[in-house]
Every structure is written in C-alpha cells, then in structure tokens.
Design an enzyme around this catalytic site. Structure first.
Site, PDB file in Angstrom:
ATOM      1  N   VAL A 130       0.805  -1.028  -0.053  1.00 44.24           N
ATOM      2  CA  VAL A 130       0.122   0.033   0.055  1.00 44.24           C
ATOM      3  C   VAL A 130       0.716   1.108   0.009  1.00 44.24           C
ATOM      4  O   VAL A 130       0.238   2.324  -0.249  1.00 44.24           O
ATOM      5  CB  VAL A 130      -0.826   0.116   1.155  1.00 44.24           C
ATOM      6  CG1 VAL A 130      -1.983  -1.113   1.133  1.00 44.24           C
ATOM      7  CG2 VAL A 130      -0.144  -0.243   2.378  1.00 44.24           C
ATOM      8  N   ASN A 145      -6.879   0.221   6.924  1.00 43.45           N
ATOM      9  CA  ASN A 145      -6.463  -0.279   7.921  1.00 43.45           C
ATOM     10  C   ASN A 145      -5.206  -0.888   7.967  1.00 43.45           C
ATOM     11  O   ASN A 145      -4.526  -0.693   9.187  1.00 43.45           O
ATOM     12  CB  ASN A 145      -7.390  -1.788   8.002  1.00 43.45           C
ATOM     13  CG  ASN A 145      -6.958  -2.856   9.080  1.00 43.45           C
ATOM     14  OD1 ASN A 145      -7.199  -2.220  10.395  1.00 43.45           O
ATOM     15  ND2 ASN A 145      -6.225  -3.666   8.801  1.00 43.45           N
ATOM     16  N   SER A 181      -5.841   5.377  15.618  1.00 44.63           N
ATOM     17  CA  SER A 181      -5.446   4.939  17.186  1.00 44.63           C
ATOM     18  C   SER A 181      -5.446   6.147  18.191  1.00 44.63           C
ATOM     19  O   SER A 181      -5.259   7.184  17.778  1.00 44.63           O
ATOM     20  CB  SER A 181      -3.983   4.627  17.025  1.00 44.63           C
ATOM     21  OG  SER A 181      -3.379   4.177  18.106  1.00 44.63           O
ATOM     22  N   TYR A 197       4.732   6.493  14.614  1.00 43.63           N
ATOM     23  CA  TYR A 197       3.468   6.022  14.406  1.00 43.63           C
ATOM     24  C   TYR A 197       2.511   7.049  15.090  1.00 43.63           C
ATOM     25  O   TYR A 197       1.286   7.104  14.543  1.00 43.63           O
ATOM     26  CB  TYR A 197       3.509   4.538  15.438  1.00 43.63           C
ATOM     27  CG  TYR A 197       1.871   4.076  15.558  1.00 43.63           C
ATOM     28  CD1 TYR A 197       1.638   3.351  14.411  1.00 43.63           C
ATOM     29  CD2 TYR A 197       1.149   3.973  16.584  1.00 43.63           C
ATOM     30  CE1 TYR A 197       0.318   2.231  14.494  1.00 43.63           C
ATOM     31  CE2 TYR A 197       0.053   3.496  16.596  1.00 43.63           C
ATOM     32  CZ  TYR A 197      -0.342   2.875  15.325  1.00 43.63           C
ATOM     33  OH  TYR A 197      -1.739   2.025  15.418  1.00 43.63           O
ATOM     34  N   LYS A 246      -0.358   8.768  12.842  1.00 41.57           N
ATOM     35  CA  LYS A 246      -2.064   8.681  13.262  1.00 41.57           C
ATOM     36  C   LYS A 246      -2.873  10.015  13.709  1.00 41.57           C
ATOM     37  O   LYS A 246      -3.733  10.106  13.142  1.00 41.57           O
ATOM     38  CB  LYS A 246      -2.217   7.618  14.432  1.00 41.57           C
ATOM     39  CG  LYS A 246      -1.873   6.013  14.127  1.00 41.57           C
ATOM     40  CD  LYS A 246      -2.508   5.476  13.030  1.00 41.57           C
ATOM     41  CE  LYS A 246      -2.350   4.082  12.651  1.00 41.57           C
ATOM     42  NZ  LYS A 246      -3.296   3.489  11.615  1.00 41.57           N
ATOM     43  N   ILE A 297      -6.737  -3.333  21.623  1.00 39.34           N
ATOM     44  CA  ILE A 297      -7.577  -4.278  20.949  1.00 39.34           C
ATOM     45  C   ILE A 297      -6.704  -5.825  21.006  1.00 39.34           C
ATOM     46  O   ILE A 297      -5.593  -5.746  20.636  1.00 39.34           O
ATOM     47  CB  ILE A 297      -7.955  -4.139  19.360  1.00 39.34           C
ATOM     48  CG1 ILE A 297      -8.391  -2.667  19.303  1.00 39.34           C
ATOM     49  CG2 ILE A 297      -8.899  -5.062  18.984  1.00 39.34           C
ATOM     50  CD1 ILE A 297      -9.565  -2.493  20.045  1.00 39.34           C
TER      51      ILE A 297
END
Length: 280
Positions: free
Chosen positions: A67, A93, A147, A159, A163, A192
């Site tokens: 991606v 995702n 997130s 990260y 996000k 999660i």
C-alpha cells in the site's frame, strides 16, 4: 432493528490477512458486501479470502498489494472495480509501528520515515486513487483506522505522529469531496486484543521482571477489559453503511473509556469510585 447491509456497496479493506483487518472483511462479507482484501503476501490474503467467501454471503477477492507503492495501489483499485463493477467503500486499515522506536530519541530517521509512509502516505495514496471510482459510483464511505496514540501522548514516535495526521487527511477528504457524496471518518482504536498485542504485553512483562504488564495496562480502561477485533469491525461496518449517512469528518473513538479520564486505580483512590451506588 434493521440489520446493517453492505449489499451493492463493494469495498476495499487493506491489511486484511489477520487481526482487525480480517475481522472487518469478515463483517463486511457477512453483511452481504463484496470485498477486495489485500496484504503484501498473496498467499496469506488468498487463504483469508477463501475462508470468508465460504462462510459468508459476500464475495471476497484477494489482491497482493504494497500500500506504500502508488502503482500497486492503482492496480488494487482497478481490480476491485473490474471484479465488482464499482467501488463504494474504502477501509484504510493497513499500518504498523516499530516497537523499539517508542521514544523520539530512540527512533531513527529511517524508522520514522517508514512509519509515516505506512500509516499516513499509504492512506493518502489509497484515498486519492479510490476517489474517482467512488464518485463515479455515486459516492461512498472511507473509514481510516487510526489509534488513540494520535489523540494524546502515549509513545511510539512516528506511529503516533502519523495517526494524528490521519485525522487531518480524513477531515480534508470530508470537506472537499462531500459535495460528491463522499464521507470520510477516522476510527481511533484503543488496545484491541489481537495476537500481536498479546505478544507485545508478554514481552513487556518479561522486560519488567515479571510484573503483570497486562494488569497495569487494564488499569487504564474503565470497562476493565481490552477491546475485541469484532467491536472495531462492527464500528467500521456502521461507518461504511448507509446507517451512518449523516456522519462525516468525525473521529469515532473505540477505546473502552481510555481517553475519558484517569487510570482506574487513581479514580478509586481519590474518589472511591469502586464504592457502588446504593438506592436512596
């Protein structure tokens, strides 16, 4: 209550070979939707596609796709349109982090750039490529899996920054392309309980000398548990469906109350929140 349906709303779900992505694809197929799923390894995603197609009403088509590669993303969108006739839903995702790059001074330039590329550039590439197809189909919904790391300071340099940037990307899509029937929302997830997250907690426990990392982690959650992949998938299904037709440009937080307040132990100590209410 009318069941959510994705019939006649073909979708793309990235990073769907396992975990949350696989669960989202399963929920979409169960709701009667046709779904193109992708990962970097065709064998992994092909096995998932066969499993989900056998189990649900929707047709699931596997596509190998990096991606972060613009040409591969173009091929992914073209494949979805060729297979299903049009494209109405995009779920960004795919993502990831480098565990060792938890703080800025421990994050190399190469690691920082990789996380920005995977977690922010890739959603941009997918949204840019999907927009013409979705507009030609009469509109649709984009769901970007974010997130809680992008909402307040937790850690994971690179990260978290990516996000956070995802929120701005989604809002711009919502405001610029709403006139063409395009909706765009971020789904910001807390902890999660996927296999990767269980492994991460176990490694943290080992580094802390056996102290229960899981218990310390759970103390941050008012509901006293972590989220389940299906709970994220159900929220994505709602945002993808017509049932959320007047929701766009929003950040839907699925975090069991993590960002609502202070750790449970602190609430109990200061406010005696563990004292249950009684009738008057």
């Amino acid at each position: 209550m009318v069941e959510l349906s994705l019939a006649d709303r073909p979708a793309i779900v990235t990073g769907a070979s396992r975990g949350i992505g696989k669960e989202i694809a399963a929920a979409f197929a169960e709701a009667g939707g046709d779904v193109a799923i992708c990962s970097r390894t065709y064998e992994d995603v092909a096995a998932v596609a066969e499993e989900l197609t056998d189990a649900h009403d929707g047709r699931v088509v596997p596509v190998e796709c990096d991606v972060t590669d613009a040409d591969a993303v173009r091929d992914l969108v073209d494949t979805a349109v060729e297979e299903f006739g049009d494209l109405r839903v995009l779920v960004n995702n795919a993502g990831g982090s480098v565990e060792s790059a938890d703080l800025l001074h421990r994050c190399s330039e190469e690691e920082f750039e990789w996380m920005l590329e995977l977690n922010l550039k890739a959603p941009y590439l997918l949204a840019r490529e999907a927009l013409p197809a979705m507009i030609a189909a009469g509109g649709g919904s984009m769901v970007h899996v974010g997130s809680v790391n992008g909402l307040f300071g937790i850690g994971l340099a690179g990260y978290s920054e990516a996000k956070s940037g995802l929120l701005a990307l989604s809002r711009n899509i919502a405001t610029h392309y709403g006139q063409y029937g395009i909706r765009s929302n971020v789904l910001s997830a807390g902890t999660i309980e996927t296999q990767n997250r269980r492994d991460e907690m176990e490694s943290t426990e080992e580094r802390s000398g056996g102290t229960s990392a899981r218990d310390r982690w759970l103390d941050q959650y008012p509901l006293g548990r972590f989220g389940r992949p299906r709970e994220v998938a159900d929220t994505a299904l709602f945002l993808a469906s017509d049932r959320s037709g007047f929701i766009t440009g929003e950040n839907v937080v699925v975090d069991g109350g993590l960002t609502a307040g202070l750790p449970q132990s602190f609430e109990n100590e200061i406010y005696q929140a563990d004292e249950p209410p009684t009738g008057r």
